[in-house]
Scaffold this motif. Structure first.
Motif, PDB file in Angstrom:
ATOM      1  N   GLY A 143      23.351  44.814  -3.740  1.00 12.72           N
ATOM      2  CA  GLY A 143      24.291  45.001  -2.642  1.00 12.72           C
ATOM      3  C   GLY A 143      25.676  45.439  -3.068  1.00 12.72           C
ATOM      4  O   GLY A 143      26.677  45.018  -2.510  1.00 12.72           O
ATOM      5  N   PHE A 198      28.607  47.997  -2.959  1.00 16.01           N
ATOM      6  CA  PHE A 198      28.981  48.954  -1.909  1.00 16.01           C
ATOM      7  C   PHE A 198      29.429  50.273  -2.536  1.00 16.01           C
ATOM      8  O   PHE A 198      30.355  50.302  -3.347  1.00 16.01           O
ATOM      9  CB  PHE A 198      30.086  48.367  -1.037  1.00 16.01           C
ATOM     10  N   GLU A 220      28.351  49.941   5.509  1.00 16.73           N
ATOM     11  CA  GLU A 220      27.177  50.110   4.642  1.00 16.73           C
ATOM     12  C   GLU A 220      26.141  49.017   4.833  1.00 16.73           C
ATOM     13  O   GLU A 220      24.944  49.286   4.918  1.00 16.73           O
ATOM     14  CB  GLU A 220      27.611  50.076   3.170  1.00 16.73           C
ATOM     15  N   ASN A 221      26.580  47.765   4.852  1.00 18.37           N
ATOM     16  CA  ASN A 221      25.631  46.652   4.844  1.00 18.37           C
ATOM     17  C   ASN A 221      26.233  45.441   5.571  1.00 18.37           C
ATOM     18  O   ASN A 221      26.739  44.514   4.943  1.00 18.37           O
ATOM     19  CB  ASN A 221      25.293  46.292   3.382  1.00 18.37           C
ATOM     20  N   THR A 233      24.937  42.972   7.155  1.00 16.74           N
ATOM     21  CA  THR A 233      24.289  41.675   6.927  1.00 16.74           C
ATOM     22  C   THR A 233      24.888  40.971   5.711  1.00 16.74           C
ATOM     23  O   THR A 233      25.198  39.782   5.753  1.00 16.74           O
ATOM     24  CB  THR A 233      22.783  41.886   6.698  1.00 16.74           C
ATOM     25  N   LEU A 234      25.045  41.728   4.629  1.00 13.55           N
ATOM     26  CA  LEU A 234      25.566  41.126   3.403  1.00 13.55           C
ATOM     27  C   LEU A 234      27.035  40.742   3.565  1.00 13.55           C
ATOM     28  O   LEU A 234      27.461  39.678   3.125  1.00 13.55           O
ATOM     29  CB  LEU A 234      25.382  42.093   2.225  1.00 13.55           C
TER      30      LEU A 234
END
Lengths: 234, 289
Positions: free
Chosen positions: A90, A92, B176-177, B179-180
């Protein structure tokens, strides 16, 4: 007997309609390094994501420091002092290394300072201005672990931190986990590689078909090899 | 070719470009974080102009107050939409968000047209910005210069916040993400609400800027939004600087086309869009995901 830091009871979890966890039960004591072992699909990652609140459809009980978290959203769970390092790391892409490192907010006192993180992972200091995803796989893993050490979280959930890494990097991660344990962090580790797990963990929980089916103290790992081979199918 | 006409069209192009840039910037930020193609953006731009009109006619608050208050009012309206409707669509395909916001745009524009007709209401240029400067080769109206400079400033400030600050790093990471980012302890749903409010507020701000130039008209956003979507496609979804540069550049291209080949001035942006899609489907500044 001290109270467990994390107490999981009869945890069920679903992805959409698929029922993945069927009553997971285990404890982690403060300062322990505990692994979840099991075959692919046994529910190890789902267990972590349920503790973290990332899997939202879940039932049962997850208590952290005596506090029930099963009904909390993941941002509130993180604020209690649990931090997650996902298997895919994860990192970025639109953030540089420094921004990645500083992204997770500090939720409690007592986290590592940047110097402490650079002490564990000197490589990161040289690459602060690089785009996060331009790092090597090993460096990305160091960044993914390093950034959650700042937050003051006492329980770290590390999902396959050594997957796909060269042996020398794997050793470095193993030594880091030992150092973190010495500093008082409590760590839940998902590992495919139980030889690696044996070098860092106090206890191992074995998962099968969405349940914890056995617990093996690290001292008895050698004696339990036969059993473990059956569980893991190796 | 008269330089007077050339520079005149360049200025008009820059003005249009300023609106393209401000609107496509908001659309781009909203799409990045919410996965919603906000078709109501044009209607929200129109609402900004109407709020300015109401503030003046009902409460006597003038242009400068509107510049501050209208984006807030329109942004709050956006927040209400997000909380009650849009948040139910995030797990669905983009198409649902597009259909919902398209429907909302038709309703909002319909209500305003029903109440105020479609001929447009006048809104005066603020006293401080009347008149202009004779630059020798052309006459530069002060208000138009202000619009270009101010919107460029707003665009660059937005870029700076998103690309250079801590808050912006949350936004980029959550794009981008999500959830994280949420699992790190950040309240992503609240961030999504505020981002939509911000993007919509930016449209409202553009509406106030436009009021003295284009009049206050219920359909002022309906025509503009189609071009703005083409600008977003050309620039590439999700690139902040891309939206700004493409917005201004295409305004200027459009302006020059009016000078050299007026027949094509309404279509030149769509021709460019088609060409860009053929060569670079992710847009000039877009990242392949």
């Amino acid at each position: 007997m001290s109270e467990p830091l994390l107490r999981v009871r009869d945890l069920h979890a679903w992805y959409g309609e698929s029922h993945i966890l069927h009553g997971v039960t285990f404890d982690i004591d403060p300062g322990e390094v505990v692994t979840l072992l099991g075959r692919n699909g046994a529910g190890k990652t789902t267990t972590m994501k349920s503790i973290m609140g990332i899997v939202t459809r879940r039932r049962g009980s997850i208590q952290f420091q005596g506090r029930e978290t099963i009904g909390l959203p993941s941002n509130a769970i993180a604020r209690l002092g649990i931090a997650f390092c996902p298997e895919e790391r994860g990192i970025f892409a639109s953030l540089n290394v420094q921004e990645n490192l500083l992204l997770p907010p500090v939720v409690r006192e007592g986290g590592l300072g940047l110097d402490g993180i650079f002490g564990l992972f000197p490589n990161l200091k040289e690459r602060l201005r690089s785009q996060g995803t331009k790092l090597s796989g090993g460096e990305q893993q160091m960044l993914a672990i390093g950034r959650i050490l700042r937050t003051g979280a006492r329980l770290l959930l590390l999902d396959e931190p050594t997957e796909g890494l060269a042996p020398v990097v794997r050793e470095h991660i193993g030594a880091t986990i030992a150092r973190l344990k010495a500093q008082g962090f409590t760590i839940l580790l998902v590992e495919q590689n139980f030889r690696f797990a044996a070098t860092v963990a106090d206890r191992h929980y074995v998962m099968e078909y969405g349940r914890v089916v056995d617990m093996i103290p690290n001292a008895q790992l050698e004696a339990s090899m036969g059993k473990l081979h059956d569980y893991l199918g190796v | 070719m008269a330089t007077q006409a050339l520079f005149g069209q360049l200025l008009i192009g820059l003005i249009n470009g300023a609106f393209y840039a401000m609107l496509s910037l908001g659309l781009s930020v909203i799409f990045g974080l919410l996965n919603i193609i906000n078709f109501a953006h044009g209607a929200q731009y129109m609402m900004g102009a109407f709020v300015a009109y109401f503030l003046l006619s009902l409460t006597g608050l003038g242009y400068w107050w509107s510049l501050l208050l209208a984006p807030i009012v329109v942004g709050l309206f956006g927040i209400a939409l997000e909380r009650t409707m849009l948040k139910r669509l995030y797990h669905l395909d983009h198409l649902y968000g597009l259909l919902l916001t398209f429907g909302l745009a038709l309703i909002i524009q319909g209500v305003f047209r029903n109440e105020f007709g479609s001929s447009g209401l006048p809104y005066a240029i603020p006293a401080q910005l009347t008149g202009g400067y004779n630059l020798g080769f052309m006459f530069l109206p002060a208000y138009r210069a202000w619009v270009v400079v101010f919107s460029l400033g707003v665009c660059l400030a937005t870029w700076w916040v998103i690309e250079r600050t801590k808050l912006g790093s949350y936004l980029r990471a959550a794009t981008e993400n999500p959830t994280l980012v949420r699992a790190f302890g950040i309240n992503v749903p609240r961030m999504i609400t505020l981002t939509y409010g911000f993007g919509v507020g930016l449209a409202g701000l553009a509406g106030v800027l436009a009021a003295p130039i284009y009049q206050v008209n219920p359909l002022m956003g309906a025509d503009l939004i189609i071009v703005v979507f083409a600008v977003v496609v050309i620039g590439g979804m999700g690139s902040i600087m891309g939206s700004i540069v493409t917005g201004f550049a295409l305004g200027v291209v459009e302006g020059f086309t009016k000078v050299f080949y007026p027949e094509a001035s309404n279509t030149v942006i769509f021709v460019i869009m088609a060409l860009v899609l053929l060569v670079r489907p992710t847009g000039l500044f877009g990242r392949a995901s």
